[in-house]
Scaffold this active site. Sequence first.
Site, mmCIF file in Angstrom:
data_model
loop_
_atom_site.group_PDB
_atom_site.id
_atom_site.type_symbol
_atom_site.label_atom_id
_atom_site.label_comp_id
_atom_site.label_asym_id
_atom_site.label_seq_id
_atom_site.Cartn_x
_atom_site.Cartn_y
_atom_site.Cartn_z
ATOM 1 N N ARG A 223 0.867 -1.338 0.139
ATOM 2 C CA ARG A 223 0.211 0.027 -0.242
ATOM 3 C C ARG A 223 0.804 1.235 0.004
ATOM 4 N NH1 ARG A 223 -1.838 1.987 4.221
ATOM 5 N NH2 ARG A 223 -2.203 0.144 5.611
ATOM 6 N N LYS B 161 -7.919 6.604 -19.558
ATOM 7 C CA LYS B 161 -7.879 6.904 -21.056
ATOM 8 C C LYS B 161 -6.987 6.790 -22.118
ATOM 9 C CE LYS B 161 -11.714 8.319 -18.904
ATOM 10 N NZ LYS B 161 -11.921 9.923 -18.277
ATOM 11 N N ASP C 224 -5.516 19.317 -14.853
ATOM 12 C CA ASP C 224 -6.273 17.839 -15.305
ATOM 13 C C ASP C 224 -5.627 17.925 -16.763
ATOM 14 O OD1 ASP C 224 -7.619 15.915 -16.371
ATOM 15 O OD2 ASP C 224 -9.341 16.041 -14.870
ATOM 16 N N TYR D 156 -14.772 18.306 -15.295
ATOM 17 C CA TYR D 156 -15.291 16.940 -15.299
ATOM 18 C C TYR D 156 -16.326 16.499 -14.269
ATOM 19 C CZ TYR D 156 -14.942 11.618 -15.358
ATOM 20 O OH TYR D 156 -15.127 10.335 -14.815
HETATM 21 C C1 LIG Z 1 -12.230 10.480 -16.960
HETATM 22 C C2 LIG Z 1 -11.939 11.430 -16.434
HETATM 23 C C3 LIG Z 1 -11.345 11.846 -15.153
HETATM 24 C C4 LIG Z 1 -11.478 10.641 -13.886
HETATM 25 O O1 LIG Z 1 -10.937 9.469 -14.324
HETATM 26 P P1 LIG Z 1 -11.213 7.891 -13.715
HETATM 27 O O2 LIG Z 1 -10.092 7.204 -14.308
HETATM 28 O O3 LIG Z 1 -12.575 7.555 -14.528
HETATM 29 O O4 LIG Z 1 -11.544 8.081 -12.350
HETATM 30 C C5 LIG Z 1 -10.985 12.989 -14.665
HETATM 31 N N1 LIG Z 1 -10.822 13.892 -15.668
HETATM 32 C C6 LIG Z 1 -11.103 13.840 -16.984
HETATM 33 C C7 LIG Z 1 -11.151 15.078 -17.772
HETATM 34 C C8 LIG Z 1 -11.658 12.718 -17.249
HETATM 35 O O5 LIG Z 1 -12.135 12.399 -18.557
#
Ligand SMILES: *Cc1c(COP(=O)(O)O)cnc(C)c1O
Length: 423
Positions: A75, A237, A212, A128
């Site tokens: 962890r 993604k 982000d 988001y």
């Molecule tokens: C998908 C996404 C997230 C969150 O990511 P997860 O892996 O689904 O928790 C955060 N910011 C953006 C812009 C996203 O497209």
Amino acid sequence: MTPVTPEDAAGEGLHPDTLAVGFGYDPAEAYGAVKPPIVLSSTFAYPSAAAAKDVHRAYFDGPAPEKDAPFIYARLDHPSLKLLQTRLAVLDGAEDAAAFASGMAAISATMLAHLKPGQSMLHTTPLYGGTHGLLYGPLTGLGIRPVPIADGLSRESVEAAAKTALQHGPIGLIHVESPANPTAGIADIAMIAAFADELAKRQDARPVISVDNTFLGSLLQRPLAHGADLCITSLTKYAGGHSDLLGGCLTGSLERVGPVRMLRTLLGTHMDPFTSWLLLRSLETFPLRNARANANAGAIAAFLRDHPKVESVTYLGFLEQGSAAKAVYDRQCRGAGSTFSFKIRGGEAEAFAMLDRLKVFRMAVSLGGTESLICHSATTTHYLVPPDIRREVGVTDSSLRISVGIEHPDDLIADLDQALKAS
Ligand SMILES: *Cc1c(COP(=O)(O)O)cnc(C)c1O
């Protein structure tokens, strides 16, 4: 051949394509295995009682654990995670990286580590959905006040938001999402960083700037090079890229990432060994997949723009010459990516008729996978967003978002073409 190791001045001189394949791993560490092993062990043996004490002292009292510090418990850190973090850091041009169980795990740990009750924070819009939920739910509940920046390209707009925020308390953090989803709105990271420097003179500390970077990913945008302190990416993604795992990453300086990693240990939201290994595998083909998907997206966006049944296309490659967004885009981004939106002529009925005829595109949320995805934003990703705010961010009943994959572009275009005949 000399192995590529972290000691090679953080990949100096090597291209991301090369770093993504081998950086940070020496086969001599694991029986000469060309590929890194997965280490599933949850706990790690100490060589002696005195060594155990030293390891714990180094981890908890710091300053920072040494790069080759022994492992304690999975962890806290484990070999697969450590190697992945080394590679993610070099791809983002960062000193340090921490990987998490999801993008939201990275975002929530970052906010909780860098914000305190009584503080305020600024954020670009739209956010988001998960981030919006976190800021206006649990964080607001903890006495942290989020304030939106109406236009991330305008210094006056940032100034106005700061004025509102300062009435509640010092600004602890500025969270930027650029380009924004689904508007493709651009925020000027360098301008916001310069504003934060100014702000440091008006309150007792400079706010932390987190970006982000999920919408473009590290190959097309490096926020740290433009003045951000922290870069957050959902690895679910583009980096994961096969729609078969969840992961998140935070990169930046040791000083900014360190407290978030310590909180990750307490929250238990680290990335597990198998997912870390899957990501190391995914990263090897990341530049190849990205190049193909971006080229496909460009071709599809051009096809849709000229199609009589399409009203408009919101694609970064089509930003207006001479506009403020285009100037920042040219400075900040290296490409338009492979996710964009378009509006079909008509409304929900026309959009649904088209969606139900698609054969190659899969109808699903998310983005960045090898497969092409499409979804009707108003009734899926933006279902919970009130209609007036939806309109404000440009999501109407005719809006569709597509994430373009790596299939043959002719097949994707033919699929859209036959489906548009139904609308
Ligand atoms: C998908 C996404 C997230 C969150 O990511 P997860 O892996 O689904 O928790 C955060 N910011 C953006 C812009 C996203 O497209």
